[in-house]
Scaffold this active site. Structure first.
Site, PDB file in Angstrom:
ATOM      1  N   LYS A  77      38.701  45.926  38.126  1.00 45.42           N
ATOM      2  CA  LYS A  77      38.411  45.814  39.499  1.00 45.42           C
ATOM      3  C   LYS A  77      40.337  45.774  40.087  1.00 45.42           C
ATOM      4  CE  LYS A  77      34.633  45.977  42.572  1.00 45.42           C
ATOM      5  NZ  LYS A  77      34.533  47.434  43.430  1.00 45.42           N
ATOM      6  N   ASP A 124      30.745  40.341  44.911  1.00 49.67           N
ATOM      7  CA  ASP A 124      30.180  40.115  43.566  1.00 49.67           C
ATOM      8  C   ASP A 124      30.575  39.269  42.629  1.00 49.67           C
ATOM      9  OD1 ASP A 124      27.516  41.747  45.262  1.00 49.67           O
ATOM     10  OD2 ASP A 124      29.037  43.094  45.249  1.00 49.67           O
TER      11      ASP A 124
END
Length: 401
Positions: A77, A124
């Site tokens: 990410k 998350d």
């Protein structure tokens, strides 16, 4: 026991007007790759070639891009968050992204010119840690909101990067709206990997940043003597990574485009439902799944526009599929390399394993044209980002069929 559900997209190979993928051309993604190359800690993550597993499963190649090795952050990410923040700051300095690097952006002169900036995001786990890391490296602040049920371990990792981070009593999509609301209220900036009306530029930068991993994989496959994969399986939360890689595949392989399948958890299958309804469809509720990084209920419209036109199939998975993928990758055959893959990272390997070993999925295997000549690429998007849960699944056999 829940079953794997699947949809074949009959429009993916039909000629006609399709979503524009110019933003994901080799040239555009090379800009992101060049930016990432300027980081002192940059190096391509491994492309694991599972030769013995592919032989056992009856395919020519099974390739796993191992993003657990990315920048010491255990997930891909950071590629998107850092590239988006880099572009944002470059614009503030009235420069192009190729004119800046991290050293320049974190310099005393730049900080004096830009002042204090607080970056807000919802996550998350992995995206928030990447944003927090990038902000911290640049001497800036970050505020990170996590949905209810999030792992304390992941929260602590985000806090360790200097973020003001907390677990909310909201689901992921509500946490995104909270980040946007509080950023506006405080003069901060939202760095989010999904788009909405009036918020497109930053998520596009994030998606282009993700492209670095696929550009690396293309080059690594060439080193293995593989011109192109025949099949690519991509996991989706909001669909930013899946849409970006799908866009790259359509751009880089216009004549021999691999068959691409999008994979999601059953309880958070907004892309699957969108394909089913032939329009963007949200999933609501708590969406508790071991695949925490995929527990998103509202599709990224940029990604959805690309996937609906180019992706060949959409799969909705029970929890055991991801768990099986973790166990297969973590217990390699013979001399195959070991890949430590977390729940969200392993679901694509899990579904490939199921398709090739479960007689109930024989029709799907045939529809996807998987045979002894198939060269399959998957991306393990994260490592053991929740080590306790990883051991419960891989050691103790939780979430078995």
């Amino acid at each position: 026991m829940e079953n794997v559900r699947w949809i074949i997209n009959d429009n993916s190979r039909v000629s006609g007007e399709k979503a524009n993928v110019d933003a994901f051309s080799r040239n555009e993604i090379s800009k992101a790759r060049n930016f990432h190359k300027k980081f002192d800690i940059y190096e391509p993550t491994p492309l694991a070639r599972l030769t013995e597993l592919s032989a056992k499963l009856g395919v020519k190649e099974f390739l796993v891009k191992d993003e657990s090795k990315r920048f010491g952050l255990n997930a891909f990410k950071v590629l998107g968050g850092s590239y988006a923040i880099g572009n944002f700051l470059a614009e503030k300095l009235e420069k192009n992204i190729d004119e800046v690097d991290f050293d320049m952006l974190k310099s005393k002169e730049t900080k004096e010119k830009l002042g204090d900036i607080t970056f807000y995001t919802a996550t998350d786990g992995n995206h928030g840690r990447g944003v927090a890391w990038a902000a911290n490296q640049l001497g800036q602040k970050s505020v990170v909101y996590m949905p209810k049920g999030s792992s304390q371990y992941r929260l602590d990792k985000i806090k360790a990067e200097g973020a003001d981070a907390s677990i909310t009593d909201m689901n992921y999509d509500e946490a995104v709206r909270l980040a946007d609301k509080n950023a506006k209220a405080t003069g901060g900036e939202v760095i989010q990997d999904t788009a909405w009306e009036g918020y497109v530029k930053v998520p596009m930068w994030i998606m282009q940043g993700y492209g670095t991993l696929m550009l690396e994989a293309v080059e690594q496959m060439k080193e293995y003597g593989i011109d192109a994969p025949t099949h690519v399986f991509l996991q989706a939360g909001v669909g930013a990574m899946a849409g970006a890689v799908q866009g790259m595949i359509a751009s880089i392989y216009p004549e021999n485009r691999p068959i691409t399948t999008i994979v999601e958890p059953e309880v958070a299958n907004c892309i699957f439902r969108s394909a089913e309804n032939k329009k963007m469809t949200n999933v609501t509720g708590d969406m508790f799944t071991i695949m925490a990084g995929l527990a998103c209920g509202e599709p990224n419209p940029i990604g959805w526009d690309i996937m609906k036109d180019y992706s060949d199939a959409f799969i909705s998975c029970p929890e055991y599929v991801a768990a099986d993928g973790m166990r297969v990758l973590g217990n390699p055959l013979g001399n195959d390399p070991k890949v430590i893959s977390g729940e969200s990272g392993a679901v694509t390997s899990g579904i490939v394993y199921e398709i090739l070993t479960d007689e109930n999925l024989k029709e799907l295997k045939e529809k996807l044209k998987i045979d002894e000549n198939s060269k399959i690429l998957v991306i393990s998007t994260e490592g053991d980002t929740d080590p306790d849960n990883y051991r419960k699944i891989v050691w103790d056999g939780e979430f078995s069929r």
